[in-house]
Design an enzyme around this catalytic site. Structure first.
Site, PDB file in Angstrom:
ATOM      1  N   HIS A 140      -3.960   6.243   3.195  1.00 15.49           N
ATOM      2  CA  HIS A 140      -4.662   5.044   2.743  1.00 15.49           C
ATOM      3  C   HIS A 140      -4.133   3.784   3.442  1.00 15.49           C
ATOM      4  O   HIS A 140      -4.903   2.980   3.988  1.00 15.49           O
ATOM      5  CB  HIS A 140      -4.532   4.924   1.230  1.00 15.49           C
ATOM      6  CG  HIS A 140      -5.337   3.823   0.612  1.00 15.49           C
ATOM      7  ND1 HIS A 140      -4.886   2.521   0.545  1.00 15.49           N
ATOM      8  CD2 HIS A 140      -6.556   3.827   0.015  1.00 15.49           C
ATOM      9  CE1 HIS A 140      -5.786   1.770  -0.062  1.00 15.49           C
ATOM     10  NE2 HIS A 140      -6.809   2.545  -0.395  1.00 15.49           N
ATOM     11  N   ASP A 152       0.840  -1.200   0.000  1.00  6.81           N
ATOM     12  CA  ASP A 152       0.000   0.000   0.000  1.00  6.81           C
ATOM     13  C   ASP A 152       0.877   1.252   0.000  1.00  6.81           C
ATOM     14  O   ASP A 152       2.014   1.224  -0.448  1.00  6.81           O
ATOM     15  CB  ASP A 152      -0.932  -0.028   1.222  1.00  6.81           C
ATOM     16  CG  ASP A 152      -2.281   0.596   0.945  1.00  6.81           C
ATOM     17  OD1 ASP A 152      -2.328   1.810   0.665  1.00  6.81           O
ATOM     18  OD2 ASP A 152      -3.298  -0.113   0.993  1.00  6.81           O
ATOM     19  N   SER A 179     -11.180  -0.820  -1.014  1.00  2.51           N
ATOM     20  CA  SER A 179      -9.914  -0.789  -0.273  1.00  2.51           C
ATOM     21  C   SER A 179     -10.109  -1.102   1.196  1.00  2.51           C
ATOM     22  O   SER A 179      -9.202  -1.625   1.857  1.00  2.51           O
ATOM     23  CB  SER A 179      -9.264   0.601  -0.400  1.00  2.51           C
ATOM     24  OG  SER A 179      -8.730   0.814  -1.668  1.00  2.51           O
TER      25      SER A 179
END
Length: 493
Positions: A124, A75, A442
């Site tokens: 994220h 990620d 996600s």
């Protein structure tokens, strides 16, 4: 390239392609640090809705929290300094292994500068990590006792090239991860994509790979995502949470200098500062049915709203447009009042403090202002932002509208499984607010990765009592049961 292809040692050639940065819908960024600290001193009983939906709360109650399972994440990195994620990086912490393949300035179109420490500058990856392994008094991840690794493949902006992502998957496999999860990808329906091929080979070797199916649900069928199309990997779709976590703070208002009345508001970022106590309310329009309050430029003196709290009805144009219009008149402090069934935390740019209140309260204040009464506000210095879970009776428990659909170009059915991914509260970098509510496949993907880990321990222990995992569950198929294999070579950091 044609000359290279003729070499006996070359079986295939693929171009280097750049994958877009993972796309999510940021619902709100919430500074919950004080609330979390206070919750440590008391019993917090509000259940974490995603765990109720999936049945993970039942496994947690039995003590299955991912012990002994190693999960690698690919990620944007992780804020491993976050107290809910262990506070450090290395063998003595929750996040024990990983690597930064790219550095901050990498965009996918330049050369990265690798670094041993996969620190997040986007948010994220930290949010994904919290869904798996966060440990707070208010909520926990699916597998809070699992060992985590992070392989960073995105810089602070831009995308990531597939050769970097391939290197990260290979490193995670070599490090001995039992589960690899990646919430990234771009539209592609062909399983011979090199990244898809690698992921399938890793999965066939006994490592569970979970991949986000994508957020292009509005594109319809045949819009699958790579590497989620990998034949032997698990593509994950998203289901909306049955509750919507909202940040809520408290203040006081008084009518004509009368008694203070407590009210709650939903801040965009931080609570209103105490130094604006005594500011009065100003409404642009007394029409509580106005469809486009503050959607057009105002005629005013530059400083006319500088020491007022401006009341604006939600609707028609964006929060940011309304704010921009009143900013030109000096406004810095704004309250939106709702016009829909669902209340939200509004957006707010730097230099402006905004929040939202209910339609009922906003209408009440408008009545007072129409009758020429003064509404004055007071905000305590010790105001703490807390969490209010609002029931999602509209989309809760159903597929998220953004979740991508199958089939692939080769008619493989993807995704195979769905999990909570809409309106998910998790960790965020501490210098970016510490906690956030995000939506996307996600968010669903790490949920399945971690769910695999707690099911592994549950299956291995073979308890004599059974746990009803079907009750209130939105997981559409049973999760993969893994068997332990001999660990592969450890990666040196």
């Amino acid at each position: 390239m044609s000359a290279i292809a003729t070499l006996d040692s070359v079986s295939a050639i693929w171009p280097v392609t750049v994958y877009s940065r993972p796309a999510t819908s940021v619902k709100s960024i919430i500074n919950l640090s004080e609330f979390i600290n206070e919750a440590e001193n008391e019993t917090y009983t509000n259940p974490y809705a995603p765990h109720v939906m999936s049945g993970v709360d039942k496994l947690h109650a039995q003590g299955y929290k991912g012990e002994g399972i190693s999960i690698a994440i690919i990620d944007t990195g992780v804020d491993y300094r976050h107290p809910a994620l262990g506070g450090g990086f290395g063998l003595d912490y929750k996040i024990q292994f990983g690597y930064d393949f790219v550095g901050d300035n990498y965009t996918g179109y330049n050369f990265g500068i690798p670094d041993p420490y996969p620190l997040d500058c986007n948010g994220h990856g930290t949010h994904v990590s919290g869904i798996i392994g966060a440990n707070t008094p208010v909520f926990t991840g699916v597998a809070p006792n699992a060992t985590l690794g992070m392989y960073r493949v995105f810089g602070c902006s831009g995308g990531a090239a597939n050769d970097v992502i391939i290197a990260a998957f290979s490193a995670a496999y070599e490090a001995g991860a039992q589960i690899i999860t990646a919430s990234l990808g771009d539209a592609s329906g062909w399983t011979e994509d090199p990244l898809a091929v690698l992921v399938s080979r890793i999965a066939r070797a006994g490592v569970s790979c979970t991949l986000a199916s994508g957020n292009e649900g509005d594109a319809g069928l045949f819009f699958a995502s790579t590497p989620a199309i990998s034949i032997d990997a698990i593509a994950v779709g998203s289901v909306d949470s049955i509750t919507i976590p909202r940040a809520v703070s408290h203040g006081y208002f008084a009518i004509n200098s009368g008694l203070n009345t407590t009210f709650q508001y939903f801040p965009a970022n931080n609570p209103y500062p105490t130094n604006i106590s005594g500011y009065s309310l100003y409404a642009l329009d007394f029409n509580t049915s106005s469809p486009a309050d503050a959607c057009t430029e105002l005629r005013c003196n530059t400083s006319s709203l500088s020491e007022k709290i401006v009341l604006i009805r939600r609707g028609t144009c964006t929060f940011l447009r309304k704010i921009a219009n009143v900013q030109k008149c000096g406004a810095q402090y704004i309250i939106f009042y709702n016009n829909e069934n669902l209340i939200v935390n509004p957006q707010s740019p730097n230099g402006v403090v905004s929040a939202m209140v209910s339609a009922e309260l906003g209408n009440q204040w408008i009545i007072h202002l129409k009758e020429e009464r003064t509404v004055t506000f007071y905000f305590p210095a010790n105001s703490t932002t807390t969490i209010l879970d609002i029931s999602n009776n509209i989309t809760g428990g159903t597929m998220s509208k953004f979740s991508s659909w199958s089939p692939t170009n080769e008619l493989y059915v993807k995704p195979e499984v769905s999990a909570p991914g809409g309106n998910i509260l998790s960790t965020y970098p501490t210098d970016m607010g510490a906690y956030a509510v995000l939506s996307g496949t996600s968010m669903a993907t790490p949920y399945i990765a971690a769910d695999d880990s707690v099911h592994v321990k549950y299956t291995e222990s073979a308890p004599s009592t059974t746990i009803d995992m079907a009750s209130n569950s939105t997981l559409s198929v049973p999760c993969v049961r893994l068997t332990k294999k001999k660990k592969r070579r450890k990666q040196s950091n």
